[in-house]
Design a protein around this motif. Structure first.
Motif, PDB file in Angstrom:
ATOM      1  N   HIS A 121       0.820  -1.209   0.000  1.00  6.42           N
ATOM      2  CA  HIS A 121       0.000   0.000   0.000  1.00  6.42           C
ATOM      3  C   HIS A 121       0.857   1.263   0.000  1.00  6.42           C
ATOM      4  CE1 HIS A 121      -3.936  -1.934   0.767  1.00  6.42           C
ATOM      5  NE2 HIS A 121      -3.168  -2.887   1.260  1.00  6.42           N
ATOM      6  N   ASP A 122       0.567   2.124  -0.966  1.00  3.76           N
ATOM      7  CA  ASP A 122       1.292   3.392  -1.096  1.00  3.76           C
ATOM      8  C   ASP A 122       0.629   4.449  -0.217  1.00  3.76           C
ATOM      9  OD1 ASP A 122       3.038   5.371  -1.976  1.00  3.76           O
ATOM     10  OD2 ASP A 122       1.783   5.876  -3.705  1.00  3.76           O
ATOM     11  N   ASN A 123       0.820   4.306   1.094  1.00  5.96           N
ATOM     12  CA  ASN A 123       0.365   5.326   2.037  1.00  5.96           C
ATOM     13  C   ASN A 123       1.531   5.698   2.947  1.00  5.96           C
ATOM     14  OD1 ASN A 123       0.434   3.351   4.221  1.00  5.96           O
ATOM     15  ND2 ASN A 123      -1.527   2.586   3.466  1.00  5.96           N
ATOM     16  N   GLU A 124       1.314   6.591   3.885  1.00 12.00           N
ATOM     17  CA  GLU A 124       2.411   7.089   4.707  1.00 12.00           C
ATOM     18  C   GLU A 124       3.057   6.011   5.568  1.00 12.00           C
ATOM     19  OE1 GLU A 124       0.472   9.001   8.612  1.00 12.00           O
ATOM     20  OE2 GLU A 124      -0.253   9.902   6.739  1.00 12.00           O
ATOM     21  N   ARG A 125       2.359   4.902   5.803  1.00  9.63           N
ATOM     22  CA  ARG A 125       2.909   3.799   6.582  1.00  9.63           C
ATOM     23  C   ARG A 125       3.596   2.751   5.702  1.00  9.63           C
ATOM     24  NH1 ARG A 125       2.988   6.466  10.676  1.00  9.63           N
ATOM     25  NH2 ARG A 125       1.181   6.834  11.991  1.00  9.63           N
ATOM     26  N   GLY A 126       3.362   2.784   4.395  1.00 10.12           N
ATOM     27  CA  GLY A 126       3.946   1.781   3.506  1.00 10.12           C
ATOM     28  C   GLY A 126       3.534   0.377   3.892  1.00 10.12           C
ATOM     29  N   ILE A 127       2.272   0.179   4.185  1.00  7.96           N
ATOM     30  CA  ILE A 127       1.779  -1.073   4.754  1.00  7.96           C
ATOM     31  C   ILE A 127       1.910  -2.239   3.766  1.00  7.96           C
ATOM     32  CG2 ILE A 127      -0.282  -2.251   5.632  1.00  7.96           C
ATOM     33  CD1 ILE A 127      -1.176   0.471   6.747  1.00  7.96           C
ATOM     34  N   LEU A 128       2.394  -3.366   4.283  1.00  7.51           N
ATOM     35  CA  LEU A 128       2.442  -4.612   3.521  1.00  7.51           C
ATOM     36  C   LEU A 128       1.632  -5.658   4.276  1.00  7.51           C
ATOM     37  CD1 LEU A 128       3.628  -6.327   1.167  1.00  7.51           C
ATOM     38  CD2 LEU A 128       5.510  -6.913   2.711  1.00  7.51           C
ATOM     39  N   VAL A 129       0.690  -6.301   3.587  1.00  9.23           N
ATOM     40  CA  VAL A 129      -0.160  -7.329   4.187  1.00  9.23           C
ATOM     41  C   VAL A 129       0.100  -8.646   3.468  1.00  9.23           C
ATOM     42  CG1 VAL A 129      -2.521  -8.040   4.706  1.00  9.23           C
ATOM     43  CG2 VAL A 129      -1.920  -5.612   4.748  1.00  9.23           C
ATOM     44  N   VAL A 130       0.476  -9.681   4.224  1.00  8.94           N
ATOM     45  CA  VAL A 130       0.708 -11.015   3.665  1.00  8.94           C
ATOM     46  C   VAL A 130      -0.349 -11.954   4.240  1.00  8.94           C
ATOM     47  CG1 VAL A 130       2.323 -12.919   3.349  1.00  8.94           C
ATOM     48  CG2 VAL A 130       3.186 -10.564   3.536  1.00  8.94           C
ATOM     49  N   ARG A 131      -1.256 -12.446   3.386  1.00  9.69           N
ATOM     50  CA  ARG A 131      -2.310 -13.367   3.821  1.00  9.69           C
ATOM     51  C   ARG A 131      -1.916 -14.800   3.457  1.00  9.69           C
ATOM     52  NH1 ARG A 131      -5.950  -9.089   2.233  1.00  9.69           N
ATOM     53  NH2 ARG A 131      -7.144  -8.384   4.049  1.00  9.69           N
TER      54      ARG A 131
END
Length: 389
Positions: A121-131
């Motif tokens: 995710h290109d947001n201020e947190r640079g979130i990566l989600v691995v399901r």
């Protein structure tokens, strides 16, 4: 047909088969080459590449947090489907093949041949989600240069610290995350579990953000939204941590953002929405309505969480540092299925008027009160001047 003619026909047929086989081999080679080529993503906050079986050079805010992320099924990563796995010994994980399946302005979805799904995710947190995707998975994140990792809790989370950016890995559901023998991050996920990475600018990981992490880890917060201005345009990014939930955010007016959440089950949840001042007019006095009705403003996190399954929805507002001009709005939906939360910043301007100097004067709603106050001020100045004489 004579013997020479028969031989000629046979030779022609053999040549035809050879040409077709060669053409097929060439096409296969081109396709294989195309699939092995890396793809690069460069957004406003996030940059990374997908290359073969790894996500590489994952950088948030210009700093590379980890050099690669690989994921594979536990059965392939260990010596057998029923074999246990020592996370500390998970180093240089080869990983299953990766391919980009969908891409938008703020989100890239990547599929693994192991059955796992990665969302960057290109947001201020640079979130990566691995399901995990139904099958047990193993993940290894090799850290970037000058980035260190340390475990917090008993397999609950790992904190990474770089020069200007920190981050945290969290497990939602059944699984563990730790620091391996090489000082990198390794995680084991049971089927249907999730690994989440969030990052922060130096100094941003406070008690407040740790509380957010806990809400995500224990499943109380099933999603979060980021709303920001980019080149004069409002851009939203929605991050979901639960499989049974979808949401959409949009700027409804100059001072209002609507977040619509749809969940397959009736159970309520918390959605965290980070807004910039430009998207709601102000972050000083925000109001929240759920399906058109005013939500109750909670005074504590426990009060917020207690709204889940309660009589009505509730919300809390946490303002960021003054220089950021941002706020995170926590909305606890008491139940589902489809609900819409409206975050409105227009209430701060009700009953005020600009005096032309950039400040606002409050009125009691009576017509002409502001003008009367100004006239009395002028008269008072004249009286004071005569007294000084």
């Amino acid at each position: 047909m004579n013997r020479n003619a028969v031989v000629a026909v046979l030779i022609a047929a053999m040549l035809g088969v050879s040409v077709v086989a060669a053409a097929g081999a060439g096409a296969s080679s081109v396709e294989s080459s195309a699939t092995s080529q890396s793809e690069t993503y460069a957004g406003s906050h996030l940059e990374f590449e997908t290359s073969g079986s790894a996500l590489t050079n994952y950088a948030v805010g210009g700093e590379t947090v980890f050099s690669s992320v690989a994921v594979d099924s536990r059965s392939d990563a260990s010596s057998g489907a029923n074999a246990g796995i020592d996370l500390g010994a998970v180093v240089n994980l080869e990983g299953a093949g990766l391919s980009v399946s969908a891409e938008s302005q703020t989100k890239t979805r990547i599929e693994s041949e192991s059955g796992a799904t990665l969302s960057a995710h290109d947001n201020e947190r640079g979130i990566l989600v691995v399901r995990a995707g139904g099958d047990a998975q193993v993940v290894e994140a090799q850290l970037g240069e000058n980035v260190q990792a340390s475990a917090e809790g008993d397999g609950e989370r790992v904190v990474v610290e770089g020069d200007d950016r920190n981050g945290v890995f969290l497990v939602i559901g059944d699984g563990d995350v730790t620091v391996n023998e090489e000082g990198n991050v390794a995680a084991s996920l049971e089927g249907e579990s999730t690994l989440v990475f969030r990052s922060y600018e130096d100094g941003e990981r406070t008690d407040e953000t740790k509380s957010q992490e806990q809400l995500i880890a224990d499943g109380s917060a099933a999603a979060e939204v980021y709303v920001e201005q980019r080149d004069g345009e409002t851009v939203t990014d929605s991050v979901t941590y639960a499989e049974d939930l979808t949401l959409e955010a949009k700027q409804e007016s100059e001072r209002r953002v609507d977040v619509t959440v749809d969940r397959a089950i009736k159970e309520g949840t918390i959605v965290m929405t980070t807004v910039e001042e430009e998207t709601v007019g102000t972050v000083e006095d925000l109001e929240v309505r759920v399906d058109g009705e005013a939500a109750v403003q909670a005074s504590s996190q426990s009060e917020l969480e207690s709204a889940i399954g309660g009589e009505g929805s509730a919300y809390m507002v946490s303002q960021h540092a003054e220089a950021d001009a941002k706020a995170t709005v926590f909305v606890a939906f008491n139940h589902f299925s489809e609900r819409t939360a409206s975050i409105d910043g227009s209430g701060a301007d009700e009953g005020s008027s600009d005096d032309g100097t950039g400040s606002s004067t409050e009125s009691d709603g009576l017509p002409g009160f502001g003008a009367l106050a100004a006239l009395l001020g002028l008269l008072g100045t004249g009286v004071a001047a005569r007294l000084r004489r």
